[in-house]
Design a protein around this motif. Structure first.
Motif, short mmCIF file in Angstrom:
data_model
loop_
_atom_site.label_atom_id
_atom_site.label_comp_id
_atom_site.label_asym_id
_atom_site.label_seq_id
_atom_site.Cartn_x
_atom_site.Cartn_y
_atom_site.Cartn_z
N GLY A 277 2.31 4.12 -2.79
CA GLY A 277 1.42 3.45 -1.86
C GLY A 277 0.54 4.38 -1.05
O GLY A 277 -0.02 3.98 -0.02
N SER A 280 -4.82 3.42 -2.93
CA SER A 280 -4.97 2.04 -3.40
C SER A 280 -5.07 1.98 -4.92
O SER A 280 -5.33 2.99 -5.58
CB SER A 280 -6.22 1.43 -2.78
N ARG A 281 -4.88 0.79 -5.45
CA ARG A 281 -5.07 0.59 -6.89
C ARG A 281 -6.51 0.92 -7.28
O ARG A 281 -6.75 1.50 -8.33
CB ARG A 281 -4.72 -0.84 -7.29
#
Length: 300
Positions: A277, A280-281
């Motif tokens: 985390g 971000s993606r």
């Protein structure tokens, strides 16, 4: 919405068709295409861009554009070609028609120009002429930046990267992709002439030339490759993750694999950073493949 990530695209690879003269005095050899594929499979990298090396400053053994094109023809599902044109090519004049070279290679399928390694100043008229023709032919340029002429290779710039900045201004429609220790060390404002060609450690201090130029010039990209790039974004992890997020649309994942015996940690670090985390993606997918896919029109 993002589709599920399916590929890793390495934007900085080197190879030779067969081993010959070692690439340096340490008796290191370039990877063959077959060795490179094994390394890519081991690290989960699906496709890669091959960069020729044609300037004698950079290596004992050269890798020509013709060699790279031949390798790409043999492994079309794994490799894409760049071409390379030395600024001294052609008539060795500041008005040489280097579009002739670039268009020839572009029609052969080459996606960009580099790695530029000639030991010439960024502001040298020969270099500026090459940039002019690269912009004219719409060919992005990946350059190796050097701090001085002798004992190094690459386009030479002063501390603070004034030559790079002048070129970014002069050629606003040309994409520049920065690479090397002298480039990545300037992520921090604490760098000096003594340390700029090394792998600085410790916290990144404000005032670095690279973040400033990235913020001010949309035509500058970062090649996150080699030990220099890895060190640049991991020496101060919190800064590195913030940098990835801030400039997620202009960072290109790469490794700069040269020697088959040297491991690379970039892909695992990127996956771990996303899995924990830290990024971000969107940042993860952009850096790992979407930026390369968009910039080079790979059609993935």
């Amino acid at each position: 919405m993002f589709k599920e990530m399916t590929v890793f695209v390495d934007a900085h690879l080197h190879t030779v068709r067969k081993k010959g003269l070692p690439r340096n005095a340490a008796d290191s050899n370039y990877t063959t295409p077959e060795e490179l594929i094994v390394m890519m499979d081991h690290t989960g990298v699906d496709r890669g861009i091959l960069l020729p090396l044609i300037s004698p400053e950079s290596s004992f053994q050269l890798s020509t554009t013709e060699d790279v094109l031949e390798v790409c023809e043999s492994y079309p599902d794994r490799f894409y070609p760049f071409c390379n044109v030395d600024p001294r090519a052609g008539a060795h004049t500041p008005d040489a028609d280097l579009s002739f070279h670039l268009n020839f290679y572009k029609h052969q399928g080459c996606l960009g120009v580099g790695e530029l390694t000639a030991s010439l100043e960024f502001t040298d008229p020969l270099v500026q002429n090459l940039f002019h023709h690269c912009e004219r032919c719409e060919m992005p340029v990946l350059f190796h930046l050097a701090p001085q002429r002798y004992g190094n290779y690459g386009l030479i710039d002063k501390l603070g990267l004034s030559g790079l900045e002048a070129s970014l201004q002069a050629f606003p429609n040309l994409i520049f992709i920065g690479h090397s220790s002298a480039f990545w060390s300037e992520i921090s404002g604490a760098v000096n002439d003594e340390k700029r060609n090394q792998y600085p450690s410790g916290p990144v201090e404000a005032g670095g030339a690279v973040p400033r130029l990235m913020a001010n010039y949309r035509n500058l990209y970062c090649g996150w490759d080699a030990t220099s790039g890895f060190n640049g974004l991991t020496r101060d992890p919190e800064f590195g993750w913030s940098f990835m997020e801030r400039f997620k649309d202009r960072i290109l994942f790469g490794t700069d694999i040269c020697d088959p015996l040297v491991p690379h940690r970039h892909a695992d670090y990127l996956r771990t950073s996303f899995g924990e985390g830290r990024i971000s993606r969107e940042a993860f997918e952009n850096i790992s493949w979407r930026n390369a896919n968009r910039l080079f029109a790979l059609g993935l």
